[in-house]
Design an enzyme around this catalytic site. Structure first.
Site: not given
Ligand code: BG6
Length: 495
Positions: A47, A155, A185, A189, A223, A242, A247, A336
């Site tokens: 929009r 999610k 996702h 992988k 991460e 998260d 995951h 993180k």
């Molecule tokens: C997401 C989370 O689902 O996955 C993020 O919300 C995270 O916080 C991310 O950074 C990590 O994904 P990947 O594929 O980079 O490991």
């Protein structure tokens, strides 16, 4: 792949963060590799007066940030297949405009297309959008029964058990479970997809994948990045919701589930749902023994909330109430602003007669994807000395092929109607049941929130304490997996 069913992919949130970072680059790569059908079309909802050229610019920027340059022919093809519909998704009357555009596109291709709706928008808007799609009959393909309408959602699937149930009920009003593709996702992988094949196609492991042979299992998703500006989202969510609720519990399910009757979507989901229902959440009075939470030291300043107790690090010890896994602790850790980006599963094989000897099997999901087995051998020479060595299979080195990005796989699977790599509503609910007692305990603030240094391994001592009954430490910083630059093998500390 040319047999992918023709479709119109409608993206809600085409200029949003997810579309920029994942979705549009994935579409570009699929187009570049000529994997999309000629009649494939993309509709972007915006929009903000966005144009097709704006979307192409986003693609160019995103591809160049990964060190590549865009191919002109692919961009020209994308330009032809993208249409922008300018509408406010919160205004019900505007959905007839969308329907009208989709009808025009279908007429122009001369065939009936599957309709794929990708909601790359906050989950608070899912209900309103699906309701309107339903009212405009967009929850059906253009000829009922011939083509399908499919809904893709990202999610978080709820904020807790109650809201997850509510979301499931709301979506059911307009789309059936069969039509809903809940994206996780991590399941897309490449190395995660290999878990079942590796477990069930190799008798060496399929026959020893149980409490008799396995001491414990560790799953790590660390991460280096912090929350990258996602202040509002992250400060309400935290690491447990998260990554662990979604995951990492999905990965735990793949690692521990029974062999499915068949390797088809229905049977794989049945086996995953069954094992997730058997995972025991820590008892209310045991959460401080079984879980650790932490926060990186610049977090409060970053989110501008000096009282924030949101965890950016979470580690849990879980057990599974199933004969095969009785007494085997499952450790899951994520955080993180940690020292390295690593996602991996490590399975510790034991010898009950020699508990100090463990063989570690590591499935490295990212980076340096591969599978590594740590073995102990006699050190060459005159003396009887033991040495640690690694037997590895590394995707990059050994196969010499690149594999599709997770979002490419997600898009391909939704086009071919394969739901194997998506989460079912029962899996989502079972995962919330596992973490909800921890969420409650952490809310009460009875449990310490350890502040850890950015770029460290998080609150190491308490996190290692979770493992004190087994090997005594997380191994990510000790094991080096598929690292071609590593000059020599690293010695594992045996307790
Ligand atoms: C997401 C989370 O689902 O996955 C993020 O919300 C995270 O916080 C991310 O950074 C990590 O994904 P990947 O594929 O980079 O490991």
């Amino acid at each position: 792949m040319r047999d992918l069913e023709p479709a119109i992919l409608t993206i809600f949130g085409i200029t949003g963060d997810l579309a920029k970072r994942k979705l549009l680059p994935a579409l570009y790569h699929l187009a570049h590799d000529k994997l999309l059908p000629d009649s494939f079309r993309i509709v972007g909802i915006s929009r903000r007066g966005t144009t097709v050229n704006d979307v192409l610019k986003i693609i160019e920027v995103s591809i160049s940030s990964s060190g590549k340059s865009c191919d002109k022919t692919t961009l020209a093809w994308l330009k032809k297949v993208i249409t922008i519909v300018d509408m406010d998704i919160t205004i019900p009357e505007q959905y007839s405009k969308l329907k009208h555009e989709l009808d025009i596109i279908e007429d122009s291709t001369g065939i009936c297309l599957n309709r794929l709706f990708y909601l790359a928008i906050p989950s608070t808007l899912f209900g309103a959008v699906t309701d309107r799609l339903g009212k405009e009959d967009l929850n059906n393909g253009c000829q009922h029964g011939v083509t399908e309408s499919r809904l893709l959602i990202e999610k978080p699937f709820g904020y807790d058990l109650a809201s997850a149930k509510e979301l499931i009920t709301t979506l059911k009003d307009s789309f059936t479970e069969k039509q809903i593709y809940r994206i996780d996702h991590y399941l897309a992988k490449e190395t995660v997809q290999n878990i079942l094949t590796f477990r069930f196609e190799n008798p060496l492991f399929s026959t020893s994948w149980d409490k008799t042979h396995i001491s414990h299992i560790m799953i790590t998703a660390s991460e280096e990045i912090g929350i990258e500006g996602r202040v509002t989202f992250y400060d309400q969510i935290g690491a447990l919701r998260d990554l662990i609720q979604s995951h990492l519990l999905q990965i735990l399910a793949l690692v521990t589930m029974d062999r499915p009757k068949n390797m088809d979507a229905i049977n794989i989901h049945k086996a995953k749902e069954a094992i997730l229902k058997k995972v025991l959440p820590p008892a209310a009075d045991m959460t401080s023994e079984e879980t650790v939470r932490g926060q990186y030291d610049s977090y409060k300043q970053e989110v501008g909330n000096k009282h924030s107790t949101t965890e950016t690090f979470a580690a849990v010890r879980l057990y599974i109430d199933e004969p095969r896994w009785q007494g085997v602790p499952m450790f899951i850790r994520t955080g993180k602003a940690l020292a390295e980006k690593v996602t991996e599963i490590t399975v510790a094989f034991k010898d009950s007669k020699a508990p100090e000897c463990l063989n570690y099997l590591t499935i490295r999901i990212q980076p340096n994807e591969g599978i590594v087995l740590n073995l102990r051998i006699k050190k060459p020479g005159f003396n009887q000395q033991v040495e640690d060595v690694q037997m590895d299979f590394c995707y990059n080195e050994k196969l010499g092929v690149s594999h599709p990005d997770a979002y490419e796989r997600v898009l391909v699977d939704v086009m071919r109607g394969d739901k194997t790599l998506f989460a079912t509503s029962n899996e989502v609910l079972a995962s919330w049941e596992i973490i909800e007692p921890i969420l409650y305990a952490w809310q009460s603030d009875r449990q310490p929130l350890y502040i850890y240094k950015n770029n460290s391994w998080g609150p190491e001592e308490p996190a290692n304490n979770l493992l004190k009954e087994v090997s005594g430490e997380w191994l990510t910083d000790i094991l080096h997996v598929c690292n071609v630059h590593l000059p020599e093998l690293t010695t594992i500390k045996h307790k």
